[in-house]
Design an enzyme around this catalytic site. Sequence first.
Site, PDB file in Angstrom:
ATOM      1  N   HIS A  54      18.854  65.862  33.628  1.00  0.00           N
ATOM      2  CA  HIS A  54      19.479  66.938  34.408  1.00  0.00           C
ATOM      3  C   HIS A  54      19.556  66.480  35.866  1.00  0.00           C
ATOM      4  O   HIS A  54      18.734  65.673  36.323  1.00  0.00           O
ATOM      5  CB  HIS A  54      18.639  68.204  34.335  1.00  0.00           C
ATOM      6  CG  HIS A  54      18.669  68.885  33.015  1.00  0.00           C
ATOM      7  ND1 HIS A  54      18.353  70.222  32.869  1.00  0.00           N
ATOM      8  CD2 HIS A  54      18.970  68.444  31.765  1.00  0.00           C
ATOM      9  CE1 HIS A  54      18.462  70.569  31.597  1.00  0.00           C
ATOM     10  NE2 HIS A  54      18.822  69.499  30.912  1.00  0.00           N
ATOM     11  N   GLU A  56      18.709  67.916  38.563  1.00  0.00           N
ATOM     12  CA  GLU A  56      17.482  68.177  39.317  1.00  0.00           C
ATOM     13  C   GLU A  56      16.421  67.124  39.040  1.00  0.00           C
ATOM     14  O   GLU A  56      15.761  66.628  39.952  1.00  0.00           O
ATOM     15  CB  GLU A  56      16.895  69.549  38.960  1.00  0.00           C
ATOM     16  CG  GLU A  56      17.816  70.718  39.182  1.00  0.00           C
ATOM     17  CD  GLU A  56      18.557  71.134  37.916  1.00  0.00           C
ATOM     18  OE1 GLU A  56      19.198  70.265  37.273  1.00  0.00           O
ATOM     19  OE2 GLU A  56      18.516  72.323  37.581  1.00  0.00           O
ATOM     20  N   CYS A  84      16.676  75.293  34.853  1.00  0.00           N
ATOM     21  CA  CYS A  84      16.191  75.686  33.531  1.00  0.00           C
ATOM     22  C   CYS A  84      14.659  75.630  33.510  1.00  0.00           C
ATOM     23  O   CYS A  84      14.037  75.268  34.509  1.00  0.00           O
ATOM     24  CB  CYS A  84      16.774  74.736  32.487  1.00  0.00           C
ATOM     25  SG  CYS A  84      16.080  73.067  32.563  1.00  0.00           S
ATOM     26  N   CYS A  87      13.347  72.012  34.432  1.00  0.00           N
ATOM     27  CA  CYS A  87      13.546  71.663  35.839  1.00  0.00           C
ATOM     28  C   CYS A  87      12.709  72.545  36.768  1.00  0.00           C
ATOM     29  O   CYS A  87      12.169  72.061  37.758  1.00  0.00           O
ATOM     30  CB  CYS A  87      15.027  71.748  36.189  1.00  0.00           C
ATOM     31  SG  CYS A  87      16.017  70.503  35.319  1.00  0.00           S
TER      32      CYS A  87
END
Length: 156
Positions: A54, A56, A84, A87
Site C-alpha cells: 500500500h 502508506e 486501512c 496501514c
Amino acid sequence: MKSFDVIGMRTALEEAEKALREDEVPVGAALFLGEKLLWADHNRREALNDPTAHAEMLCLKNGAAALGDWRLKDCTLYVTLEPCPMCSGALLMSRLGRCVFGAADPEAGCCGSVYDLPADPLLHGSTVWEHGVLETDCKVLLNRFFNRKRQEGGLE
C-alpha cells in the site's frame, strides 16, 4: 488544516495518478519531515504481487530508511484515502506524528470511518489524524478507477 497541507496532499495526488495509469487502486501517499519530502509512493500491490504494498506502507518503510530512524514522530503522512487496518496499525507502530488523508473509506477506513485505531486508548497511540484535505480530488480518482473496473467487469 495547516498551510502546507494542500502542498502535501497534492504530492500524494500525483502519486495516486501514477497508480491510476498503472491500473492500481489510485491511492498515493507522501511522507514529510516538516516541509522536506522523505518519500512519496503509490499503491503497488499488483505490480509487486505484495498485499502489503500500500502507498502508506511503502512511504513508512522508505521514509524511515531515508531518515535513518523507524520512529517517525516528527513526520506527517499525506494519503489520498483513509488508511486501512494494516496501514493504521503501521502508523501507530512507527510512532508517526500526524496523518492527513483526503477521502474517507467507509468500507475499510480505520482512522474514524469503520474504526478509529489511532484513538484506541488500549494501544497508547500518539498519531494525530485529520481528513478532508482535497477530498473531492481524491474521490474523483477513486471513482474513475472503480467506474472503469465496473465497465470492464473486473472488480473482485
